[in-house]
Scaffold this active site. Structure first.
Site, PDB file in Angstrom:
ATOM      1  CG  HIS A 153     -17.570 -10.912  -4.770  1.00  0.00           C
ATOM      2  ND1 HIS A 153     -17.804 -11.003  -3.423  1.00  0.00           N
ATOM      3  CD2 HIS A 153     -18.795 -10.903  -5.345  1.00  0.00           C
ATOM      4  CE1 HIS A 153     -19.103 -11.066  -3.195  1.00  0.00           C
ATOM      5  NE2 HIS A 153     -19.736 -11.004  -4.352  1.00  0.00           N
ATOM      6  CG  ASP A 163     -15.300 -10.448  -1.073  1.00  0.00           C
ATOM      7  OD1 ASP A 163     -14.805  -9.838  -2.041  1.00  0.00           O
ATOM      8  OD2 ASP A 163     -16.406 -11.014  -1.119  1.00  0.00           O
ATOM      9  N   GLY A 218     -26.620 -10.150  -6.784  1.00  0.00           N
ATOM     10  CA  GLY A 218     -26.936  -8.732  -6.864  1.00  0.00           C
ATOM     11  C   GLY A 218     -27.024  -8.087  -5.495  1.00  0.00           C
ATOM     12  CG  ASN A 219     -29.478  -9.131  -2.027  1.00  0.00           C
ATOM     13  OD1 ASN A 219     -30.276  -9.958  -2.477  1.00  0.00           O
ATOM     14  ND2 ASN A 219     -29.859  -8.011  -1.444  1.00  0.00           N
ATOM     15  CB  SER A 220     -22.521  -9.386  -3.564  1.00  0.00           C
ATOM     16  OG  SER A 220     -22.651 -10.776  -3.469  1.00  0.00           O
ATOM     17  CG  LEU A 251      -1.891 -12.432  18.238  1.00  0.00           C
ATOM     18  CD1 LEU A 251      -2.960 -13.353  18.826  1.00  0.00           C
ATOM     19  CD2 LEU A 251      -1.066 -11.803  19.351  1.00  0.00           C
TER      20      LEU A 251
END
Length: 479
Positions: free
Chosen positions: A122, A152, A229-231, A286
């Protein structure tokens, strides 16, 4: 008479003492208030005989000393700036606009010395340009190697050497209560370090959306402060080892409110290798529908355990059906790792590719059994799928450039237009034999690179390169 003399002597002594005391006090304050022109030296003088407090940060216990891990990792965490729209570098008149493209930012983690970077999907999704800013402010333009919506995650590449990188850790060994650090670029504040503890593991918070319904949420939950901003940034242990990629926060305001969530590195490392080798994730399945064991399931099936995963349906032709897994089986382990929830099972299985045989530990009618299942992909086969490389794009046929020619032109890589037909390239004025060396400032080394770069481009793009005689040329192509 004697009494009067005694009182007089006391009075005289007191007076003399007062005078001497006053003189000393005045002299002391006069010395103390002497003018000076260096605060630094003044502090050093006054603190020269002070003893350090044993509780000082310089003497913190090893298990609470975050400095070493922070210094080790900060250089390997990068700032990612993305732009959206026609592109910062578009020279195509058809795409000219007075409006600047929109921008966004996030974080990434350098995982190899030659420039591979992991981040969240993202963070770079739909971006027309991706700029990577190192901790020392060096800047690069990145190409997307591959993305995976279901986890993600995304893998980027910049052209660089001898980079500091963050070493993979082992998220399976992480325990609630353990100290961790989150490092990233919240609110465009570069190389920010926050600390917290692991609050829980295998959290599913229902934020990922994938059209195949195969999204995996098995987050490490922490109380380290994480903000926009930490993503894509690093979650590390106190050894400076990567244990997760910070991805989300629990919030009603859009800002940190107490809990953050990271993708465990055990899953990250497998997804990165898939994207690097195949250009897409190779997901082993599975082929079952499952739910968490709860109190009702325990009572209904008279289980001897209170946690696990109940099999509610087995898909026809699936790995589970072939291996003998049936409805009402309760899975309690995969590959000798305990399974307490659906999130844990999905994460552990997703670490393996189609064709891989895994050991499944389950309960059936009160008995523990071990079954070996050969995983299959979404299409029901056990084959590995690779992204095909196209040599015909936009009305032109491309070919690799021999090393001898690259050396002659003094370039490290490039792709030649071997046959130019009607299409986008010709409309832009490109001629036969043109060697593309950059697209929007991103180096193009080979045809595979060309495919990867153009897959994520749209609108006007800037093409730079050379002709065989050394002529340098630049074109704006409406892609």
């Amino acid at each position: 008479m004697k009494r009067s003399m005694f009182v007089l002597m006391i009075a005289v002594a007191a007076g003399v003492g007062a005078v001497l005391g006053s003189m000393m006090t005045i002299r002391y304050f006069d010395n103390f208030n002497q003018p000076y022109n260096s605060i630094d030296k003044r502090q050093q003088l006054l603190l020269a005989n002070y003893k350090l407090d044993s509780s000082s940060s310089y003497n913190v216990p090893k298990e609470l000393d975050f400095r070493s891990a922070a210094n080790l990792v900060r250089q390997g965490v990068v700032h990612i700036r993305t732009s959206y729209g026609s592109g910062d570098f578009s020279m195509n008149a058809l795409q000219f606009s007075l409006e600047s493209p929109a921008h966004s930012s996030g974080s990434g983690v350098v995982v190899t010395d030659d420039g591979y970077i992991v981040t969240n999907n993202h963070v770079i999704e739909d971006a027309t340009n991706i700029e990577v800013i190192m901790s020392n402010n060096e800047r690069y333009y990145a190409k997307v190697i591959g993305t995976d919506v279901s986890t993600d995650l995304a893998l980027l590449k910049i052209k660089a050497r001898n980079l500091p990188f963050v070493k993979y850790g082992n998220s399976d060994r992480v325990l609630p209560g353990e100290w961790v650090l989150a490092i990233g670029n919240p609110f465009d504040l570069n190389s920010t370090v926050t600390a917290g503890i692991v609050s829980a593991k295998a959290r599913n918070i229902g934020i990922l959306r994938d059209k195949t319904q195969l999204n995996i949420e098995s987050f490490i939950q922490t109380d380290a402060a994480v903000n926009p901003g930490n993503s894509g940034g690093a979650l590390v242990n106190l050894n400076g080892e990567l244990i997760g990629i910070n991805t989300a926060i629990a919030t009603a305001t859009g800002h940190y409110e107490g809990y953050s969530f990271a993708i465990p590195v055990s899953l990250v490392r497998k997804v990165m290798d898939d994207l690097l080798e195949f250009g897409k994730v190779q997901r082993g399945l599975l082929g079952i529908q499952i739910k968490d064991v709860d109190a009702k399931v325990v009572d209904d099936l008279a289980l001897s355990v209170s946690q696990g995963v109940l099999v509610e349906r087995v898909n026809k032709g699936s790995a589970a059906e072939e291996s003998g897994i049936t409805i009402k089986d309760v899975i309690i382990g995969i590959e000798d790792l305990p399974v307490h929830s659906v999130s844990e099972l999905q994460e552990i299985v997703a670490r393996h590719r189609p064709g891989k045989e895994i050991k499944v530990t389950l309960l059936r009618n009160g008995e523990t059994r071990e079954i070996v299942a050969r995983l299959r992909n979404y299409e029901g086969t056990d084959t590995i799928e690779r992204k095909e490389i196209s040599y015909e794009l936009g009305g032109a046929t491309f070919a690799e450039v021999p090393y001898k020619e690259l050396t002659k032109l003094e370039i490290e890589g490039g792709v030649r237009i071997a046959d130019l037909g009607e299409g986008k390239w010709k409309k832009a004025g490109v001629r036969d034999g043109f060697i593309i060396s950059y697209i929007d400032k991103i180096p193009v080394d080979n045809v595979e690179d060309l495919n990867r770069i153009l897959e994520f481009k749209k609108g006007g793009i800037l093409i730079e390169g050379f002709y065989e005689d050394g002529e340098k040329a630049t074109y704006g192509v409406n892609w």
